[in-house]
Design a protein around this motif. Sequence first.
Motif, PDB file in Angstrom:
ATOM      1  N   ARG A   1       0.834  -1.208   0.000  1.00  0.00           N
ATOM      2  CA  ARG A   1       0.000   0.000   0.000  1.00  0.00           C
ATOM      3  C   ARG A   1       0.867   1.256   0.000  1.00  0.00           C
ATOM      4  O   ARG A   1       0.513   2.268  -0.620  1.00  0.00           O
TER       5      ARG A   1
ATOM      6  N   ARG B   1       2.099   1.591  -3.538  1.00  0.00           N
ATOM      7  CA  ARG B   1       1.003   2.081  -4.374  1.00  0.00           C
ATOM      8  C   ARG B   1       0.787   3.576  -4.194  1.00  0.00           C
ATOM      9  O   ARG B   1       0.497   4.297  -5.173  1.00  0.00           O
ATOM     10  N   ALA B   2       0.941   4.069  -2.955  1.00  0.00           N
ATOM     11  CA  ALA B   2       0.750   5.489  -2.674  1.00  0.00           C
ATOM     12  C   ALA B   2       1.995   6.323  -2.971  1.00  0.00           C
ATOM     13  O   ALA B   2       1.946   7.549  -2.850  1.00  0.00           O
TER      14      ALA B   2
ATOM     15  N   LYS C   1       4.828   6.297  -1.226  1.00  0.00           N
ATOM     16  CA  LYS C   1       5.401   6.759   0.028  1.00  0.00           C
ATOM     17  C   LYS C   1       6.433   5.756   0.528  1.00  0.00           C
ATOM     18  O   LYS C   1       6.360   4.567   0.241  1.00  0.00           O
TER      19      LYS C   1
ATOM     20  N   GLY D   1      -6.629  -3.046   1.310  1.00  0.00           N
ATOM     21  CA  GLY D   1      -6.552  -1.863   0.471  1.00  0.00           C
ATOM     22  C   GLY D   1      -7.698  -1.810  -0.527  1.00  0.00           C
ATOM     23  O   GLY D   1      -8.221  -2.836  -0.959  1.00  0.00           O
TER      24      GLY D   1
ATOM     25  N   ASP E   1      -8.497  -0.728  -7.405  1.00  0.00           N
ATOM     26  CA  ASP E   1      -8.556   0.342  -8.397  1.00  0.00           C
ATOM     27  C   ASP E   1      -9.950   0.434  -9.001  1.00  0.00           C
ATOM     28  O   ASP E   1     -10.605  -0.599  -9.202  1.00  0.00           O
TER      29      ASP E   1
END
Length: 247
Positions: free
Chosen positions: A32, A35-36, A38, A237, A240
Motif C-alpha cells: 500500500r 502504491r501510494a 510513500k 486496500g 482500483d
Amino acid sequence: MQRNIIEPGKLPLLLALTAFVLTFLITRLVTRLIRAGKGPFGNVKAGGLHIHHVVPGVVLIVVGGFGAVASGRHGFGAAICAVLFGMGAGLVLDEFALILHLDDVYWTEEGRKSVEVVVLTAALVGLLLSGFSPFGVNDMSQEELHSRGDVISTVVVNFLFSLAVLSKGKARMAIFSVIVPLIGLIGLIRLARPGSPWARRFYRRRPRARAKSALRAYRHDRRWAGPRRKLQDLLGGKPDPVPPRAP
C-alpha cells in the motif's frame, strides 16, 4: 501454554501461524505504501521483469517445508522452519488471486479473493491450534482426561454440523461453527443458498423453497456487501476503480 502448546508439539504451528499473519500484514502495508508512492519501498524488478512476492514466498515454503520434514517436530531447527514456512505461506496466499487468474489482479475486485483466503486460512489454523489435544501431554489426571474427552467429542459433533452447514453453501459459518455451536445451529435452521449441494438435493422439487432461498440470499448479500467491502478495504486496500467501457 506448557501443557496445551509445548507438550503436544504445537509450538511450531503457533510460530508458523504468527509468522503467517505478521507477514501478510507487513506485506499489505508495504504494497500500500508502494502504491501510494510513500516510503523507501519499490517494486522489485530484474531485467524489466516485475518479481512478485509470490516468488520468494514459494522459495520460503520449499525451504521451510523440507527443512521441517528433515528436522522433525522438536528443536530449534523445527522452530526456524516453521517461521520460514509461515512467512512463505503469507507471501504466497497474499497473491492467491494472481495465481488463480494467472494475471496481475492484485488491486482489482478479483484481488479481494486473496484477503478472503488469508482470513479463512488463519481462522482454520487458529481453530486447529486452539483445540485441546490430549496427545503428547503426559501425567494427566482422570478429570483432565475426561474434560479433554468432552471437548474433543464436542468438536467432532460440531464438525459434523459444520459439514452440513458447508453443504448449504455457507463456508464462513461452517468454519466458525466448529468451536461456536450456535453458529452451526443457525446455519442448519436457515435456508441453503441457491446452487449449493443442499439446495440441489432437497429443493429440486420444492419451487417455493427455491424462491425463498434466492430471495433470502439476495437480501443477505445486499445487507452485508457494504460492511464486508469496508473490512476487505481495511485489510487489503481499496481496489482500483474499473475504467468505463468505450461506447
